[in-house]
Design a protein around this motif. Structure first.
Motif, PDB file in Angstrom:
ATOM      1  N   LEU A 104      -0.405   4.054  14.953  1.00  0.00           N
ATOM      2  CA  LEU A 104       0.551   3.281  13.730  1.00  0.00           C
ATOM      3  C   LEU A 104      -0.707   2.943  12.570  1.00  0.00           C
ATOM      4  O   LEU A 104      -0.507   3.212  11.243  1.00  0.00           O
ATOM      5  CB  LEU A 104       0.815   2.082  14.163  1.00  0.00           C
ATOM      6  N   ARG A 105      -1.853   2.307  13.173  1.00  0.00           N
ATOM      7  CA  ARG A 105      -2.976   2.170  12.034  1.00  0.00           C
ATOM      8  C   ARG A 105      -3.555   3.524  11.464  1.00  0.00           C
ATOM      9  O   ARG A 105      -3.404   3.565  10.153  1.00  0.00           O
ATOM     10  CB  ARG A 105      -4.218   1.494  12.725  1.00  0.00           C
ATOM     11  N   GLU A 111      -3.779   6.718   6.754  1.00  0.00           N
ATOM     12  CA  GLU A 111      -3.723   7.998   5.948  1.00  0.00           C
ATOM     13  C   GLU A 111      -2.743   8.475   4.883  1.00  0.00           C
ATOM     14  O   GLU A 111      -2.958   9.084   3.988  1.00  0.00           O
ATOM     15  CB  GLU A 111      -3.958   9.299   7.133  1.00  0.00           C
ATOM     16  N   GLU A 112      -1.502   7.855   5.516  1.00  0.00           N
ATOM     17  CA  GLU A 112      -0.456   8.370   4.423  1.00  0.00           C
ATOM     18  C   GLU A 112      -0.692   7.262   3.280  1.00  0.00           C
ATOM     19  O   GLU A 112      -0.447   7.646   2.122  1.00  0.00           O
ATOM     20  CB  GLU A 112       1.058   7.809   5.053  1.00  0.00           C
ATOM     21  N   GLY A 114      -5.808   5.849  -7.463  1.00  0.00           N
ATOM     22  CA  GLY A 114      -7.156   5.546  -7.034  1.00  0.00           C
ATOM     23  C   GLY A 114      -7.174   5.734  -5.422  1.00  0.00           C
ATOM     24  O   GLY A 114      -6.196   5.250  -4.711  1.00  0.00           O
ATOM     25  N   LYS A 115      -7.979   6.098  -4.991  1.00  0.00           N
ATOM     26  CA  LYS A 115      -8.219   6.661  -3.421  1.00  0.00           C
ATOM     27  C   LYS A 115      -8.348   5.164  -2.724  1.00  0.00           C
ATOM     28  O   LYS A 115      -9.493   4.445  -2.952  1.00  0.00           O
ATOM     29  CB  LYS A 115      -9.022   7.662  -2.877  1.00  0.00           C
ATOM     30  N   GLN A 116      -7.719   4.790  -1.897  1.00  0.00           N
ATOM     31  CA  GLN A 116      -7.946   3.441  -1.114  1.00  0.00           C
ATOM     32  C   GLN A 116      -9.106   3.702  -0.117  1.00  0.00           C
ATOM     33  O   GLN A 116      -8.895   4.630   0.694  1.00  0.00           O
ATOM     34  CB  GLN A 116      -6.617   2.739  -0.339  1.00  0.00           C
ATOM     35  N   ALA A 156      -3.118   9.288   0.969  1.00  0.00           N
ATOM     36  CA  ALA A 156      -2.652  10.378   0.422  1.00  0.00           C
ATOM     37  C   ALA A 156      -1.996   9.854  -0.715  1.00  0.00           C
ATOM     38  O   ALA A 156      -1.787  10.819  -2.041  1.00  0.00           O
ATOM     39  CB  ALA A 156      -1.879  11.130   1.478  1.00  0.00           C
ATOM     40  N   PHE A 157      -1.100   8.953  -0.683  1.00  0.00           N
ATOM     41  CA  PHE A 157       0.029   8.380  -1.775  1.00  0.00           C
ATOM     42  C   PHE A 157      -0.828   7.841  -3.006  1.00  0.00           C
ATOM     43  O   PHE A 157      -0.651   8.334  -4.194  1.00  0.00           O
ATOM     44  CB  PHE A 157       0.781   7.217  -1.187  1.00  0.00           C
ATOM     45  N   ARG A 158      -2.122   7.086  -2.908  1.00  0.00           N
ATOM     46  CA  ARG A 158      -3.012   6.604  -3.900  1.00  0.00           C
ATOM     47  C   ARG A 158      -3.514   7.924  -4.538  1.00  0.00           C
ATOM     48  O   ARG A 158      -3.607   7.767  -5.833  1.00  0.00           O
ATOM     49  CB  ARG A 158      -4.051   5.691  -3.263  1.00  0.00           C
TER      50      ARG A 158
END
Length: 268
Positions: A240-241, A246-247, A258-260, A250-252
């Protein structure tokens, strides 16, 4: 009793892949079994569950074809005997350091004269609530007894532990072994690697199987090719983590927000 598919595979010299269950949830256990894992390892040492919770996971997993193992919090005969009554396919005990401790594990899993398990076959789930006439005669052949080697002392006495009659597997707890040997968080330290391989060698020399967890420098594929019989790379929490992180990342990126940065995930 229900066939222990994981034990049958180990006896046939097949490699096994398992998944830790830290959440101790029947739905998760059922999904992992249906997903194809050979077994689930219900973790009562570090996970969020009780013996009744574990029994409910066993019920959910039973119809998937996977086996259900449980890691107990400590080498406690009462806990082990209760889980045996509930029909567990395998018992894993942490921090086993002596052959005497290993014999105590085996005895908790066995009926007299081989052990100290209480006889209540008319009511326990393991014996199908009294409807399995062959349970007493067959349960030993369907149970996997696993001793975790997680300390320098455990490694030193691993040969003696492996030679205990009734112990089926040694499982190298590389996280705790690294910590105990003065290399905390460094599972790939040469000293830890040497001890890990030493346990594998003495287990196989005694005719026993051996399992462990992967590390950054030694993934599950490498461990299996090196000779380990069983690996448990991930847990319900780590799956889950990892997917969630990763999701989100990808959304950011996709939305230019901004990439988290991803925190370092340690262990399973």
């Amino acid at each position: 009793m229900k066939p222990n598919t994981a034990k049958a595979s180990l006896d046939a010299k097949k490699k096994l892949l398992g998944c830790w269950l830290q959440l101790v949830n029947p739905v998760v256990g059922e999904m992992m079994g249906l997903g194809g894992y050979d077994f689930v390892l219900i973790d009562l040492e570090h996970g969020l569950g009780t013996i009744p919770d574990a029994a409910n996971v066993m019920r959910a997993v039973r119809g998937t074809g996977a086996s259900s193992f449980v890691r107990v919090p400590t080498n406690d005969a009462i806990t082990i005997r209760t889980l045996m009554d509930q029909g567990v396919d395998g018992i894993m005990v942490p921090m086993v350091e002596t052959p005497e401790a290993a014999r105590a594990v085996v005895q908790a899993c066995r009926y007299p004269p081989k052990g100290v398990r209480g006889l209540a076959i008319g009511i326990v789930r393991g014996a199908d609530y009294g409807m399995d006439d062959a349970y007493v005669e067959t349960v030993d052949d369907h149970t996997v007894v696993i001793c975790q080697i997680e300390t320098v002392e455990g490694v030193r006495r691993a040969k003696e532990i492996a030679e205990v009659d009734g112990v089926d597997m040694l499982f190298v707890g590389r996280n705790d072994l690294a910590a105990d040997s003065g290399h905390i968080l460094d599972l790939d330290h040469p000293e830890v690697e040497a001890m890990t391989d030493e346990v594998m060698a003495v287990a196989h020399a005694a005719g026993k199987t051996v399992g462990t967890v992967p590390s950054a420098g030694r993934n599950w594929q490498k461990l299996l090719s090196d000779g380990f019989d069983l690996v448990i790379p991930s847990s319900d929490i780590s799956i889950l983590r990892s997917f969630g992180q990763e999701e989100v990342a990808a959304f950011r990126t996709a939305t230019n927000q901004g990439k988290q940065s991803k925190p370092v995930a340690r262990g399973y």
